[in-house]
Design a protein around this motif. Structure first.
Motif, short mmCIF file in Angstrom:
data_model
loop_
_atom_site.label_atom_id
_atom_site.label_comp_id
_atom_site.label_asym_id
_atom_site.label_seq_id
_atom_site.Cartn_x
_atom_site.Cartn_y
_atom_site.Cartn_z
N PHE A 153 -2.23 -5.60 1.33
CA PHE A 153 -0.77 -5.69 1.34
C PHE A 153 -0.31 -6.92 0.57
CE2 PHE A 153 3.25 -7.02 3.25
CZ PHE A 153 4.00 -5.85 3.14
N ALA A 154 -0.92 -8.07 0.87
CA ALA A 154 -0.55 -9.32 0.21
C ALA A 154 -0.82 -9.25 -1.29
CB ALA A 154 -1.32 -10.48 0.83
N CYS A 155 -1.94 -8.66 -1.68
CA CYS A 155 -2.26 -8.56 -3.11
C CYS A 155 -1.22 -7.76 -3.87
CB CYS A 155 -3.65 -7.96 -3.29
SG CYS A 155 -4.98 -9.11 -2.93
N PHE A 156 -0.70 -6.70 -3.27
CA PHE A 156 0.34 -5.92 -3.95
C PHE A 156 1.62 -6.75 -4.09
CE2 PHE A 156 -2.39 -2.36 -3.73
CZ PHE A 156 -1.91 -1.42 -4.61
N GLY A 157 1.95 -7.51 -3.07
CA GLY A 157 3.14 -8.37 -3.15
C GLY A 157 2.97 -9.47 -4.17
N ARG A 200 -2.17 -11.50 -13.72
CA ARG A 200 -2.05 -10.43 -12.74
C ARG A 200 -3.37 -10.14 -12.05
NH1 ARG A 200 1.66 -6.57 -14.52
NH2 ARG A 200 1.25 -5.56 -12.53
N ILE A 201 -3.27 -9.51 -10.92
CA ILE A 201 -4.45 -8.99 -10.23
C ILE A 201 -4.80 -7.67 -10.90
CG2 ILE A 201 -5.35 -8.15 -8.02
CD1 ILE A 201 -3.27 -10.03 -6.66
N SER A 202 -6.04 -7.49 -11.26
CA SER A 202 -6.43 -6.28 -11.99
C SER A 202 -6.28 -5.03 -11.12
CB SER A 202 -7.87 -6.40 -12.48
OG SER A 202 -8.78 -6.31 -11.41
N GLU A 203 -6.05 -3.91 -11.79
CA GLU A 203 -5.96 -2.64 -11.07
C GLU A 203 -7.28 -2.34 -10.38
OE1 GLU A 203 -4.61 0.44 -13.71
OE2 GLU A 203 -2.53 -0.29 -13.63
N LYS A 204 -8.36 -2.72 -11.03
CA LYS A 204 -9.69 -2.52 -10.46
C LYS A 204 -9.82 -3.27 -9.12
CE LYS A 204 -14.19 -2.45 -12.52
NZ LYS A 204 -15.09 -3.05 -13.51
N ALA A 205 -9.32 -4.49 -9.07
CA ALA A 205 -9.37 -5.28 -7.83
C ALA A 205 -8.49 -4.66 -6.75
CB ALA A 205 -8.96 -6.72 -8.10
N CYS A 217 1.17 0.65 2.00
CA CYS A 217 2.38 -0.03 2.50
C CYS A 217 2.89 -1.05 1.48
CB CYS A 217 2.08 -0.73 3.83
SG CYS A 217 1.79 0.41 5.19
N GLY A 218 1.99 -1.82 0.88
CA GLY A 218 2.39 -2.78 -0.14
C GLY A 218 3.00 -2.11 -1.35
N MET A 219 2.41 -1.00 -1.76
CA MET A 219 2.93 -0.25 -2.91
C MET A 219 4.36 0.22 -2.62
SD MET A 219 1.31 3.12 -4.78
CE MET A 219 1.50 4.16 -3.35
N ARG A 220 4.58 0.73 -1.44
CA ARG A 220 5.90 1.26 -1.07
C ARG A 220 6.92 0.14 -0.84
NH1 ARG A 220 4.96 6.01 -2.89
NH2 ARG A 220 3.54 7.28 -1.69
N ILE A 221 6.56 -0.87 -0.10
CA ILE A 221 7.50 -1.94 0.25
C ILE A 221 7.88 -2.76 -0.98
CG2 ILE A 221 7.72 -4.12 1.52
CD1 ILE A 221 6.28 -2.66 3.84
N PHE A 222 6.88 -3.08 -1.82
CA PHE A 222 7.16 -3.91 -3.00
C PHE A 222 7.52 -3.08 -4.23
CE2 PHE A 222 4.07 -6.50 -0.48
CZ PHE A 222 4.98 -7.46 -0.08
N HIS A 223 7.53 -1.74 -4.08
CA HIS A 223 7.83 -0.83 -5.21
C HIS A 223 6.97 -1.19 -6.41
CE1 HIS A 223 11.20 0.71 -2.93
NE2 HIS A 223 11.55 -0.54 -2.70
N HIS A 224 5.67 -1.27 -6.16
CA HIS A 224 4.72 -1.71 -7.18
C HIS A 224 3.65 -0.66 -7.40
CE1 HIS A 224 2.87 -4.56 -9.77
NE2 HIS A 224 1.79 -4.71 -9.03
N LYS A 225 3.47 -0.27 -8.65
CA LYS A 225 2.48 0.72 -9.07
C LYS A 225 2.82 2.13 -8.56
CE LYS A 225 -0.51 -2.31 -10.82
NZ LYS A 225 -0.74 -2.42 -12.25
N THR A 226 4.06 2.36 -8.20
CA THR A 226 4.45 3.65 -7.64
C THR A 226 4.48 4.77 -8.69
OG1 THR A 226 6.78 3.11 -7.91
CG2 THR A 226 5.79 2.66 -5.75
#
Length: 91
Positions: A17-21, A33-38, A53-62
């Motif tokens: 979750f933290a990594c997505f944020g 950036r943090i790699s997609e692989k990571a 949850c991180g993807m949805r809450i931070f609207h990241h990589k959606t």
């Protein structure tokens, strides 16, 4: 043993979750950036729910199918594996 597994899953999901944020913030600031692989690796290691949850809450990589489809598939596989482990080994 079950307590250790639960503790591990809590920690790895919070990490995911933290990594997505963090990655979202770094993307906004055009920084390293943090790699997609990571990100996917953390999900595979048990952090799929935290990653979703991180993807949805931070609207990241959606908009990336690798994440929008891949993370729920990883979670489904992990849930099936957990059910099998529970029924076969009583974990």
């Amino acid at each position: 043993m079950v307590k250790n597994i639960v503790m591990y899953l809590v920690v790895v999901n919070l990490l995911a979750f933290a990594c997505f944020g963090i990655d979202k913030q770094k993307a906004k600031m055009h920084q390293w950036r943090i790699s997609e692989k990571a990100l996917l690796g953390i999900a595979i290691c048990g952090g799929s729910l935290g990653a979703i949850c991180g993807m949805r809450i931070f609207h990241h990589k959606t908009k990336h199918p690798k994440f929008s489809v891949g993370l729920p598939v990883i979670l489904l596989i992990q849930a099936v594996a957990a059910i099998i482990a529970y029924t076969m080994f009583g974990l």
